[in-house]
Design a protein around this motif. Sequence first.
Motif, PDB file in Angstrom:
ATOM      1  N   ILE A   5       8.284  -5.538  -7.123  1.00 22.89           N
ATOM      2  CA  ILE A   5       6.859  -5.739  -6.926  1.00 22.89           C
ATOM      3  C   ILE A   5       6.624  -7.134  -6.372  1.00 22.89           C
ATOM      4  N   SER A   7       4.934 -10.509  -5.585  1.00 22.09           N
ATOM      5  CA  SER A   7       4.055 -11.298  -6.434  1.00 22.09           C
ATOM      6  C   SER A   7       3.694 -12.587  -5.732  1.00 22.09           C
TER       7      SER A   7
ATOM      8  N   PHE B 844       5.121   2.946  -8.056  1.00 25.45           N
ATOM      9  CA  PHE B 844       5.997   2.970  -9.230  1.00 25.45           C
ATOM     10  C   PHE B 844       6.226   1.562  -9.734  1.00 25.45           C
ATOM     11  N   VAL B 845       6.581   1.457 -11.000  1.00 26.13           N
ATOM     12  CA  VAL B 845       7.064   0.180 -11.523  1.00 26.13           C
ATOM     13  C   VAL B 845       8.419   0.414 -12.175  1.00 26.13           C
ATOM     14  N   TRP B 887      -4.566   0.212  -6.552  1.00 29.43           N
ATOM     15  CA  TRP B 887      -3.302  -0.164  -7.184  1.00 29.43           C
ATOM     16  C   TRP B 887      -3.291  -1.649  -7.514  1.00 29.43           C
ATOM     17  N   ALA B 889      -0.806  -3.860  -9.683  1.00 30.83           N
ATOM     18  CA  ALA B 889       0.381  -3.987 -10.533  1.00 30.83           C
ATOM     19  C   ALA B 889       0.209  -5.096 -11.563  1.00 30.83           C
ATOM     20  N   VAL B 902       6.913  -7.054 -15.773  1.00 31.77           N
ATOM     21  CA  VAL B 902       7.010  -6.614 -14.385  1.00 31.77           C
ATOM     22  C   VAL B 902       6.358  -7.672 -13.518  1.00 31.77           C
ATOM     23  N   ASP B 903       7.074  -8.724 -13.178  1.00 31.61           N
ATOM     24  CA  ASP B 903       6.479  -9.657 -12.219  1.00 31.61           C
ATOM     25  C   ASP B 903       7.547 -10.481 -11.525  1.00 31.61           C
TER      26      ASP B 903
END
Lengths: 170, 903
Positions: A5, A7, B844-845, B887, B889, B902-903
Amino acid sequence: MNNIIASTALKARQLTDEEIHEIEHEKTHYPYAQAVGLEALKIVQKYQGWVSDESLLAVSEYLDIPPDDLEGVATFFNMIFRRPVGKNVILLCDSVACWMLGCDDLKAHITSVLGIEYGETTEDNLFTLIPVPCLGDCDRAPSMMVGRELYRNLTNEKIDQIIADYKAKA
Amino acid sequence: MASITIDGKVFEVDEKNNLLQECLSHAMDLPYFCWHPSMGSVGSCRQCAVVEYANEEDQKGRLVMACMTEPREGARYSIAAAAKFRAQAIESIMINHPHDCPVCEEGGECHLQDMTVMSGHTYRRYDGKKKTHNNQYLGPFINHEMNRCITCYRCVRYYKDYAGGTDFGPQASHDNTYFGRWQEGPLESEFSGNLVEVCPTGVFTDKPFSKHYSRKWDLQSSPSICTGCSVGCNTNPGERYGTLRRIVNRFNDEVNGYFLCDKGRFGAEYVNSPERIPVSMTRDSHNSDPVQIEPALAKDALKKAAKGAVAIGSPRASMEANYALRELVGEENFYAGISANELGMLNKIIDIYQNKPVNVASVKDIEGSDAVLILGEDLTNTAARLALGVRQSAKNLGRQMGADLNFPIWHDAAIRQLAMDKLSPLYILSPHTTRLDDIAHTSHISSAENSAKIGMAIAHAIDASAPAVEGLNKEEQALALEIAETLKSAKQALIISGTSSLEPALLDAASNIATALHSGNSKANLALVCSESNSMGLALMMQGSGKSIDEAMSAGAKTAIVLENDLYRRAASAKVDAFINSLDQLVVLDHLKNRTGEQANLVLAAATFAESSGTFVNYEGRAQHYYSTFKPDSNIRSSALWLSDKHFNEITADCAAAIANCAAILELTPGENYNFAGLKVPRQHHRYSGRTSMRANINVHEPKQEQDEDGVMVYSMEGVPAIKDAAVLNSPWVPGWNSNQSIFKFQEFAGGPLKQGSKGQRLIANNSTEKTWYEAGTSDFSAEGYKVFPVYHLFGSEELSAYTPAIQEKATSAYVSLSPEDAEKLGLKASDGVQVEHNGAVPFVVRKAIQPGTVGVSVGLKGLNFQDMSAAIALDKAAEWKNPDLWRAANIIVSDKREERVD
C-alpha cells in the motif's frame, strides 16, 4: 510487504551502526527497551547534531515506542534539539547571578558580533545562541557554555576571543 | 465508614474514597478539574484544595488536595478556609485562557466556567500577553483549540491511560505544554469523541456539531439509546429547528458509564440525511414513478396489504414496531428479518442465558473481571464499548497489587507506576489481529471452527465432564490448558463471544467454558454479543421459533411487508431479487433509501430513534426505553404507529403480556399517567430560547403543544425536571454546574448509580445451577478455494451510521484481507485489485497474521455484498484495476502492534 500500500507518511531514517551500537549498550542498563528513549535521542543528537522527524521516527521504530510518546520526551527536555542547530551551540546563562552581573549586555554583544538572536543560527552554520536558566556556576558569573566547554567571568573581550577561536577551528 | 468534620459539620464518609469524592457525594460544591470518577486522582490541578487540621488545638491547619486525601477518622477539614488559595490557583490557570466564551462551543456547558465562578475569580488582573499555540487537524470528529487549554492532563489520562490510545500525548513543558498528536492527522482511537466531554473546557469540541451548532440550553433532548450496535449505550441526543444536532453520553452505571464509542457519538446524523424518506410514496408497478401519498391513505393501503401478507421484522426496529407488525399480520405470518443462522445463534444465546449456570455480564461486570477470554469476536468493531470495558479489566491486576500494599484504589498514578506493564490475563482467539492485541497475553490466530474446538478443549480441561475434542495440534492443546488454568485461578473470569463470526459452535464453546467454571456459588461472567440494537429483542419476539428470512422468502405469499430492513443485507442478492419479483406488492417501512425500499410499491416514511419512542433489548437481554427527542414532520410516523391503531403504551403493554420474558418492558417508564404535581418532564431546558419566535417566519401563532407517544415527557420547557425530583433524568443540570459534571448531583454517590431514571430491565431470568453441555461439533471444513471470514469496521459496517458524513470520512470501500503468502501466490502488486467470486473486484490489504488459505471479507462496506459470499471462494487478480474513490486504506487500523500495521 510494506510496499503493497502506497503511503505518503513520513519515513524513518536508517540508524547508523554507531547509533545502534550505543543504543544497544544503553538498553543493557534498563529492564525495558522503552526506558532508553531519552538516551537514544541523546545518542542520535550526538551524531546528527539534532533530532529530525525522520530520526525521531527511527528511534520510535527501533525501540517500539509510539512516536507521540517519544515526542513528549523530546520536547520536554529543551536540550534535545528538534530543529537544526549550528555546529557550536552557545548556551548563555540568564539566571539571577549572571543577570546581576550583566548577561543582558553580553547577549547584546553576541548578537551584534554574530547577528543572531536567541534561538537563531548564523548563516555560516557555525553558531546557535540559546539562553539557559542556570549553569550552576554562579560564583564565577557571568558564564556560558559553547558545546561542552564552560566559559566563566565573561566580558565582551573574552567573548570576542572565544568566538574567534571557534571560527579558527572551523 | 469514618466520621469527619468539615467546616464544623460532622459527616459519615467511606474512607476508601478520597475526600473530594466524599465532599461531592455529600452535596458540597468543591471545585476540581483533573479528578474523574472513572480515572481516579492525580492531584495535578490544585483546584480541590482544602485545609486539614492536625488536631482540635490546631488553628492554622495545612493545605491538602482533597482528591489526594484519605479521610481520617475524627479528622477536621475546612473547605472555606482554602477558598483564597483556590481563587489564586484558578487565577493562574486562567492567565493564558482566552476570553472567547461567547464564540467558544463549550460556553454554557463549560466546567472551567463553572469552577472559575465557583471559586470566586471574577475579575481578571493580568493584562500581559497570553501564550498562544497552533491547532492541529485531528480528523472528522474533533476540533482542536489549544489556546483554551488549562493543562489539567485529563485528555491524556483518558486517551492514553484509560482508552489505550497511542497517537496522542503531552508535549513540551511549563507555558509551552501542548496536547496533541506527533503530527497532524485523524485520531486513531475509536473512543476519541469522549475527549469532548472529558476536557473541562473547549480544547476538544465536537466537529460535526460545529457545523450546525446550538447552545446546550437551546437543544431539545431526551433520554435515548444508541442504535449503533447491541450494547445499547445510553445517549442524550440534542435537537434544534427539526434537525438532530449532536449526541452526548447519558450516564448509566451498568452499561456505558461515562463513555461512548465514536460510532455512537458521531454516527447518528443519518437522521438528517438527504437519503431520508421524507414522505410516504406509492406506485402501481415496479417501473412506474412513485407518487406521494397522504399519511391517512398510506395507512389504509398498509392495512389492505396486510391481509395474507408475510411480514419481515427487523433487529434494528423497536420491540413495539416488531410487535405491532406481528399483530397486524398474525403471529403465523411474522418472520424475523435475519438469516436462519443468525436467528439460530440468537435463540441459542437466549437458551444459554436462561438455562446455563452463568452470570450474564454487563459492561460494569466486564470492567470488574480479572481474566478474560474472547472467542472469535472483534469487539472494537462489533461492540466497541465492550472493548473499552475489557481494556479496564486488564488493569485489575495492578489494582490488586495496589490493594495488597494498602494503596488507595483511586490513587491512579501510584497504581500505574506500581503495575507498569503488568496486566490481568486476556486471551484472544480470532482469525485476524484485533485492536485489543496490545493488552492481550496471547492473541492466537485461528479460524472460528478451530477456535470453537480450542474452546471446547478449555472447558474439558476445567471440568472433565465437559465433552472432549480431538484434532488439535500440540501447541493448541497447550494453549487450551494454559487458558483453562488461568480462568480457573481467576476471581472473576469472563468469556466473551458473539454472533459476528457467524459460527454457532463458538457459542457452544463459550457456554461450556462458562458452565465448567461454575462451582459453589460462583458463576463465570459471560457476554455474548449480537449484531444490532434490537437483535436480542427480535429473537425474544420469535420465542424460540426458527422463522427466519429464508422461510419468509419461500412462504409463497404475494405481498410482503418489510419493517426497517434492507433484505440485501440479510440474504444473497439473487434470492432477494427472486423473492421481490415473485411478489405482487412490496410494502416497506423505513427511514432511509436502500435497495429494498427502491423496489417497493408502497413506502411508509418511518421515524428514526430520534423522532419516536420504543424499547431496545441489548446483548445482555437488558430492555431499555428511548424517548423521542423531537416531533417529526407530520408525514413521518414511528413504525409502531403506522402499523397499529392503538395508543403506543397499549402496544408496549400488549407486547409485554404476549411475549415470553418481556413483562418487564412495561416498567421501563413511569407510565403515561405519570406526573409530578400535575406536570410532565420537560424536553427543553428552562433557559430554552426562541419558543415564540423560532417559527415566526412561518406563522406568528404558536402551534399547539404536541403530544408524544409515552405521555411522560413534553416538547416544552414547562414541567418538572429531574432536579425537582422527576422520575426521568433528561440532560443533567443543577445551579452552578452547567457542564456534564453536574451528573454527580443525580448519583447516589459521586460516580455511583443514578437516583432517578431507569438503568433498564434484565429480561432473561437465570437461576440455573445445573451443568449441561453442548456437544463438540464434528464438521470438518473442506471446500475448494479461500475460506472466508467476515471483517467488520466500526465505521462503515453498520447500516444506519454509514449514512453519516463524519462516519463516511472514517470508513472505506469494501476490500479483502490476505496473508502475505497468498498475495504473492496471486501475483498481486500494490496497485492491483482482487476479483472475488460471485462479486466484483475490490482492493486488498495484506495482513501478516492471517492464515494462508483464508480471506477476510469486509462486511457492509460499499462495493461488495457479504451475503453473496459462499463459505469458500475463488480469488483472482483483477484485470485493469483502479482503486475506487471511496477506498481509504489509511482508515483500516488493524492493531496497535507495529508489525501488524498496514502502512
